[in-house]
Motif scaffolding. Sequence first.
Motif, PDB file in Angstrom:
ATOM      1  N   ALA A  74      47.231   3.471 -71.849  1.00 58.64           N
ATOM      2  CA  ALA A  74      45.806   3.277 -72.130  1.00 58.64           C
ATOM      3  C   ALA A  74      45.022   4.577 -71.963  1.00 58.64           C
ATOM      4  O   ALA A  74      44.038   4.818 -72.673  1.00 58.64           O
ATOM      5  N   GLU A  75      45.450   5.450 -71.031  1.00 56.98           N
ATOM      6  CA  GLU A  75      44.661   6.690 -70.811  1.00 56.98           C
ATOM      7  C   GLU A  75      44.704   7.622 -72.018  1.00 56.98           C
ATOM      8  O   GLU A  75      43.901   8.531 -72.121  1.00 56.98           O
ATOM      9  N   TYR A  76      45.630   7.402 -72.951  1.00 57.45           N
ATOM     10  CA  TYR A  76      45.679   8.245 -74.156  1.00 57.45           C
ATOM     11  C   TYR A  76      45.253   7.465 -75.390  1.00 57.45           C
ATOM     12  O   TYR A  76      45.645   7.788 -76.512  1.00 57.45           O
ATOM     13  N   ILE A 114      55.602  13.861 -77.929  1.00 64.66           N
ATOM     14  CA  ILE A 114      54.602  14.446 -77.018  1.00 64.66           C
ATOM     15  C   ILE A 114      54.570  13.644 -75.709  1.00 64.66           C
ATOM     16  O   ILE A 114      54.488  14.213 -74.618  1.00 64.66           O
ATOM     17  N   ILE A 115      54.679  12.319 -75.813  1.00 67.85           N
ATOM     18  CA  ILE A 115      54.696  11.497 -74.590  1.00 67.85           C
ATOM     19  C   ILE A 115      55.884  11.903 -73.714  1.00 67.85           C
ATOM     20  O   ILE A 115      55.772  12.044 -72.500  1.00 67.85           O
ATOM     21  N   GLU A 120      50.160  17.529 -69.698  1.00 70.55           N
ATOM     22  CA  GLU A 120      49.010  16.624 -69.655  1.00 70.55           C
ATOM     23  C   GLU A 120      47.944  16.975 -70.717  1.00 70.55           C
ATOM     24  O   GLU A 120      47.434  16.092 -71.410  1.00 70.55           O
ATOM     25  N   GLU A 121      47.636  18.274 -70.842  1.00 75.64           N
ATOM     26  CA  GLU A 121      46.590  18.682 -71.799  1.00 75.64           C
ATOM     27  C   GLU A 121      46.997  18.298 -73.229  1.00 75.64           C
ATOM     28  O   GLU A 121      46.145  17.900 -74.029  1.00 75.64           O
ATOM     29  N   GLN A 122      48.268  18.435 -73.540  1.00 76.03           N
ATOM     30  CA  GLN A 122      48.722  18.087 -74.899  1.00 76.03           C
ATOM     31  C   GLN A 122      48.611  16.591 -75.127  1.00 76.03           C
ATOM     32  O   GLN A 122      48.145  16.142 -76.176  1.00 76.03           O
ATOM     33  N   ALA A 236      50.297  30.023 -77.633  1.00 71.69           N
ATOM     34  CA  ALA A 236      51.483  29.682 -76.822  1.00 71.69           C
ATOM     35  C   ALA A 236      51.317  28.304 -76.181  1.00 71.69           C
ATOM     36  O   ALA A 236      52.306  27.626 -75.891  1.00 71.69           O
ATOM     37  N   ALA A 237      50.055  27.887 -75.983  1.00 67.75           N
ATOM     38  CA  ALA A 237      49.809  26.561 -75.392  1.00 67.75           C
ATOM     39  C   ALA A 237      50.277  25.441 -76.317  1.00 67.75           C
ATOM     40  O   ALA A 237      50.365  24.284 -75.896  1.00 67.75           O
TER      41      ALA A 237
END
Length: 411
Positions: A74-76, A114-115, A120-122, A236-237
Amino acid sequence: MTTQIPDESAADQAFRAEARTFLEAHARPRPPGSSSSPLGKEMTAEAEAAHVQECRDWQATLAANGWAGISWPAEYGGRGGTVGQARIFAQEEARFDVSSGAFMVAIAMVGPTIIAHGVEEQKAYYLPRMLDGEHVWCQLFSEPGAGSDLAGLTTRAERDGDEFVVNGQKVWTSGAHFSDWGMLLARTDWDVPKHRGITYFLVDMRSPGIEVRPLRQITGYAHFNEVFLTDVRIPAANVLGEVNGGWGVAQTTLGNERAAIGGGGSGIGFKALLHLAEALGRTGDPTVRQDLARSYTRFELLNWLGQRARARAKQGKQPGSEASVMKMLASQRVAADSDLALALEGPAGMLQSGDAPEEGMFQQMFLNQWSVRIGGGTEQIQRNVLGERVLGLPSEPRPDKSLPFRDLPRN
Ligand SMILES: Cc1cc2nc3c(=O)[nH]c(=O)nc-3n(C[C@H](O)[C@H](O)[C@H](O)COP(=O)(O)OP(=O)(O)OC[C@H]3O[C@@H](n4cnc5c(N)ncnc54)[C@H](O)[C@@H]3O)c2cc1C
């Protein structure tokens, strides 16, 4: 019409009813015999643009009402539900005239990657924007010299401060022409064996230096593209996983891709085939009945394999060899079903578009069968995977596994 599932729990029945109420309020029922998949439709550039917009709008509607990404956290932006609930919703959704097809790469392939591998930022940036219809994604993996042998790719990425500079060429990139983001594999180390020098990047498709050139297919439609990358700068991020660790990350994407293609099959279900046979008055013919029974069996087998894959996902595991079985069966199914459909149509099978039965849906399915059979790894490659990983047969000789990539003979 309601779907009766005799052994469904009370909680699942309540969930199904809630999903149906939402769908009835926001979508029209699908006309009998029609498909949500563009594979069964003739496409023009305008029809495709309209289809992509419809997909964006439907994703936005799902997200606004809490029905996007049912099993995602849910947070995403997900619903935080179960894999079983996602299946129930998909079953109910299939009865309505809506599609999220343009988001298949995002939600079925790069999202789970990605999961599994993102920081976290991604996760916080990319996942909600897939679910709410903002970002359509494409897959920049294959190259002119690297398809089945994907690890032989030669697109290079060189570090320059906080960025990588990418040069090379990709090919067969589905939907690159309408995508916002791409998942890109590039070589970052040429002095180690080929699987160990690859990095997985998330790239903004509007970055300077990206040129997308459409390729026209047998269907007449330009679904995929060549993509040329010239001095494209990627922060690079935007590396997903570790630098030089991209092969392992890509396996998550590829496993999910096989499962999605195997699960989706041709996108045209058994009912459409039955509907055609009924409309042509052929269901009394004993040989047609046998062919229909075989088609139904393949369809149901795929459903059960899908259940197995979902049970695996429920345990938090990534798709394994069962995804290769599904992909292979889906390939066999689309080949056999399109042959059957055109045989049922008889001489009318040679017509197309509005002249053909069902607006030429089965002619498009026939011509499109190779996207299921080749895309996501060919049937021969799936057989190799099954031979080696399931049956335990000796693997192909692979001298290229230990030599530095730089020293391998290449075209
Ligand atoms: C409709 C469609 C959409 C696609 N979309 C994308 C996309 O969005 N992004 C992307 O990156 N790629 C995409 N692809 C590319 C796809 O992944 C490749 O076409 C596929 O992996 C095969 O690679 P290739 O075309 O280079 O064929 P090759 O690898 O050159 O294979 C040619 C033939 O040799 C056989 N072969 C090769 N190696 C072996 C082996 N070791 N053992 C036995 N047989 C072998 C193959 O089975 C095939 O029959 C798409 C392809 C299609 C058809």
